[in-house]
Design a protein around this motif. Structure first.
Motif, PDB file in Angstrom:
ATOM      1  N   LEU A  84      29.350 112.273  35.805  1.00 19.05           N
ATOM      2  CA  LEU A  84      30.682 112.113  35.367  1.00 19.05           C
ATOM      3  C   LEU A  84      30.683 110.640  34.953  1.00 19.05           C
ATOM      4  N   GLU A  85      30.503 109.816  35.961  1.00 20.72           N
ATOM      5  CA  GLU A  85      30.832 108.524  35.597  1.00 20.72           C
ATOM      6  C   GLU A  85      29.850 107.771  34.738  1.00 20.72           C
ATOM      7  N   LYS A  86      28.696 108.206  34.708  1.00 23.27           N
ATOM      8  CA  LYS A  86      27.733 107.681  33.661  1.00 23.27           C
ATOM      9  C   LYS A  86      27.896 108.146  32.309  1.00 23.27           C
ATOM     10  N   GLU A  87      28.453 109.274  32.278  1.00 25.01           N
ATOM     11  CA  GLU A  87      28.960 109.797  30.811  1.00 25.01           C
ATOM     12  C   GLU A  87      29.961 109.088  30.263  1.00 25.01           C
ATOM     13  N   MET A  88      30.938 108.746  30.862  1.00 26.51           N
ATOM     14  CA  MET A  88      32.103 108.011  30.534  1.00 26.51           C
ATOM     15  C   MET A  88      31.590 106.460  30.409  1.00 26.51           C
ATOM     16  N   GLU A  89      30.915 105.933  31.126  1.00 34.67           N
ATOM     17  CA  GLU A  89      30.400 104.453  31.048  1.00 34.67           C
ATOM     18  C   GLU A  89      29.689 104.337  29.682  1.00 34.67           C
ATOM     19  N   GLU A  90      28.967 105.284  29.190  1.00 38.81           N
ATOM     20  CA  GLU A  90      28.183 105.199  28.175  1.00 38.81           C
ATOM     21  C   GLU A  90      28.794 105.492  26.947  1.00 38.81           C
ATOM     22  N   ARG A  91      30.010 106.005  26.969  1.00 40.68           N
ATOM     23  CA  ARG A  91      30.623 105.957  25.954  1.00 40.68           C
ATOM     24  C   ARG A  91      31.280 104.509  25.187  1.00 40.68           C
ATOM     25  N   ALA A  92      31.311 104.544  24.016  1.00 41.55           N
ATOM     26  CA  ALA A  92      31.795 103.304  23.341  1.00 41.55           C
ATOM     27  C   ALA A  92      33.327 103.216  23.544  1.00 41.55           C
ATOM     28  N   VAL A  93      33.949 102.001  23.911  1.00 40.13           N
ATOM     29  CA  VAL A  93      35.388 101.822  24.104  1.00 40.13           C
ATOM     30  C   VAL A  93      36.051 101.948  22.696  1.00 40.13           C
ATOM     31  N   GLU A  94      36.647 103.034  22.439  1.00 41.76           N
ATOM     32  CA  GLU A  94      37.128 103.106  21.100  1.00 41.76           C
ATOM     33  C   GLU A  94      38.619 102.755  20.998  1.00 41.76           C
ATOM     34  N   ILE A  95      39.140 102.024  20.207  1.00 41.21           N
ATOM     35  CA  ILE A  95      40.398 101.779  20.010  1.00 41.21           C
ATOM     36  C   ILE A  95      41.223 102.622  19.249  1.00 41.21           C
ATOM     37  N   LEU A  96      42.046 103.496  19.727  1.00 46.79           N
ATOM     38  CA  LEU A  96      42.734 104.627  19.470  1.00 46.79           C
ATOM     39  C   LEU A  96      43.654 104.686  18.380  1.00 46.79           C
ATOM     40  N   ASP A  97      44.628 103.366  18.853  1.00 45.87           N
ATOM     41  CA  ASP A  97      45.782 103.207  17.946  1.00 45.87           C
ATOM     42  C   ASP A  97      45.905 101.656  18.030  1.00 45.87           C
ATOM     43  N   PHE A  98      46.792 101.045  17.114  1.00 45.21           N
ATOM     44  CA  PHE A  98      47.091  99.695  16.890  1.00 45.21           C
ATOM     45  C   PHE A  98      48.944 100.021  17.047  1.00 45.21           C
ATOM     46  N   VAL A  99      49.276  99.047  18.138  1.00 50.91           N
ATOM     47  CA  VAL A  99      50.859  98.855  18.309  1.00 50.91           C
ATOM     48  C   VAL A  99      51.343  97.654  18.300  1.00 50.91           C
ATOM     49  N   ASP A 100      52.598  97.525  18.396  1.00 52.09           N
ATOM     50  CA  ASP A 100      53.322  96.249  18.339  1.00 52.09           C
ATOM     51  C   ASP A 100      53.370  95.936  20.149  1.00 52.09           C
ATOM     52  N   MET A 101      52.961  94.572  20.305  1.00 51.51           N
ATOM     53  CA  MET A 101      52.893  94.333  21.617  1.00 51.51           C
ATOM     54  C   MET A 101      54.094  94.430  22.297  1.00 51.51           C
ATOM     55  N   ALA A 102      55.350  94.206  21.765  1.00 48.36           N
ATOM     56  CA  ALA A 102      56.642  94.445  22.080  1.00 48.36           C
ATOM     57  C   ALA A 102      56.989  95.604  22.681  1.00 48.36           C
ATOM     58  N   GLU A 103      56.511  96.661  22.053  1.00 52.17           N
ATOM     59  CA  GLU A 103      56.684  98.081  22.407  1.00 52.17           C
ATOM     60  C   GLU A 103      56.004  98.434  23.894  1.00 52.17           C
ATOM     61  N   ILE A 104      55.331  97.630  24.415  1.00 51.17           N
ATOM     62  CA  ILE A 104      54.785  97.761  25.565  1.00 51.17           C
ATOM     63  C   ILE A 104      55.577  97.089  26.633  1.00 51.17           C
ATOM     64  N   ASP A 105      56.328  97.750  27.536  1.00 49.74           N
ATOM     65  CA  ASP A 105      57.070  97.036  28.761  1.00 49.74           C
ATOM     66  C   ASP A 105      56.038  96.392  29.667  1.00 49.74           C
ATOM     67  N   MET A 144      36.220 103.109  31.126  1.00 53.95           N
ATOM     68  CA  MET A 144      35.811 103.293  32.512  1.00 53.95           C
ATOM     69  C   MET A 144      35.413 101.861  33.229  1.00 53.95           C
ATOM     70  N   ILE A 145      36.140 101.531  34.213  1.00 52.92           N
ATOM     71  CA  ILE A 145      35.941 100.383  35.129  1.00 52.92           C
ATOM     72  C   ILE A 145      35.973 100.902  36.542  1.00 52.92           C
ATOM     73  N   ARG A 146      34.793 100.491  37.395  1.00 53.07           N
ATOM     74  CA  ARG A 146      34.635 100.871  38.784  1.00 53.07           C
ATOM     75  C   ARG A 146      35.278 102.317  38.969  1.00 53.07           C
ATOM     76  N   SER A 147      34.783 103.213  38.344  1.00 52.13           N
ATOM     77  CA  SER A 147      34.813 104.758  38.620  1.00 52.13           C
ATOM     78  C   SER A 147      36.221 105.246  38.309  1.00 52.13           C
ATOM     79  N   LYS A 148      37.235 104.472  37.365  1.00 59.20           N
ATOM     80  CA  LYS A 148      38.093 104.994  37.065  1.00 59.20           C
ATOM     81  C   LYS A 148      38.532 104.719  35.680  1.00 59.20           C
ATOM     82  N   VAL A 149      39.016 105.735  35.078  1.00 56.81           N
ATOM     83  CA  VAL A 149      39.326 105.525  33.572  1.00 56.81           C
ATOM     84  C   VAL A 149      40.493 104.755  33.416  1.00 56.81           C
TER      85      VAL A 149
END
Length: 277
Positions: A84-105, A144-149
């Motif tokens: 499971l970890e290998k499958e996740m690690e081999e995926r490209a890190v895809e940017i899903l959305d673009f948002v304003d930084m101020a919207e993230i508390d 996926m970093i160190r066995s955690k998405v």
């Protein structure tokens, strides 16, 4: 000193693929202690012991399991987890959305990592960096970093792309569950006015260099003094503020402590001479 690479992969936005490396952007500066046996000063060993078998166990005898109810476990095979970890690690890190930084508390942020372009990724890296700067947006992605998405925000910091891991919504506790938070404001207009004045007096530009870990510095001084066999003298402690009994009086006293120094004309050098108010 070259930064250690903790992850290699690719960052993708749209059909643009950027080969990148991930590096830790921060480091802990805690003073680390060892636990010794007091009579002989030998470092203590911590061994894994099975309380049922009453014996020590080594790594080969350990398995991972999920406790779905108290005392009931589902054992997970190491091979299944690795797949499971290998499958996740081999995926490209895809940017899903673009948002304003101020919207993230800020409560959502976890840890920052620098992104550097891997071989052949320089041009696309520069393109994304410039696009983020111009749009004033941050990219939201999963990695996926160190066995955690990890949910993450990709942004620009001093000409470098930074990947900042952020909590998933269900990992942030609800503020409504915090006990004893006043439901209504209970202060006078005068108290608010003075509080705002105090904030204005203490407002400045953020310069992280001016702040330091006083406790860590004192701890290192204590260790160095003991190392040299010298007596360590602690600095005089600042007077602690007393418990607030009169809010208005406490605010006014705070204002008095932050009064700016008066300026008077001075002849020496044609400059202003200062004296304490």
């Amino acid at each position: 000193m070259e930064m250690h690479t903790i992850w290699k992969g690719s960052l993708q936005f749209g059909l643009v693929n950027i080969p990148v490396k991930l590096h830790a952007a921060t480091e802990e500066k805690d003073v680390k202690f060892r636990t010794l046996h007091k009579p002989c000063h030998t470092p203590i060993k911590y061994e894994k012991v099975c309380p049922n078998c009453q014996k020590g166990v080594d790594s080969a005898e350990l398995v991972k399991a999920y406790e779905y109810t108290p005392g009931k476990f589902i054992v997970l095979e190491e091979g299944d987890l690795n797949k499971l970890e290998k499958e996740m690690e081999e995926r490209a890190v895809e940017i899903l959305d673009f948002v304003d930084m101020a919207e993230i508390d800020p409560i959502f942020f976890r840890r920052a990592y620098y992104l550097s372009p891997n071989e052949g990724g320089g041009k696309a890296y520069s393109l994304l960096r410039k696009a983020l700067e111009k749009s004033k947006k941050v990219g939201i992605a999963k990695i996926m970093i160190r066995s955690k998405v990890q949910l993450s925000a990709v942004r620009v910091f001093e000409n470098t792309l930074v990947l900042e891991t952020i909590h998933f919504p269900d990992e942030v506790r609800k503020p409504a569950d915090v006990p004893n938070v006043p439901a209504e404001d209970k202060f006078s207009d005068q108290e608010l006015e003075i509080a705002l004045l105090l904030i204005d007096r203490l407002s400045t530009e953020f310069s992280p260099e001016k702040y330091k870990d006083d406790y860590r510095e004192s701890l290192l001084e204590l260790i160095e003094a003991k190392k040299k066999g010298e007596e360590f003298v602690t600095p005089d402690q600042e007077e602690k503020p007393s418990a607030v009994t009169d809010l208005l009086a406490a605010l006014q006293a705070s204002i008095d402590r932050t009064k700016p120094e008066k300026k008077t004309a001075g002849k020496k050098g044609g400059k202003l001479a200062r004296k304490k108010a």
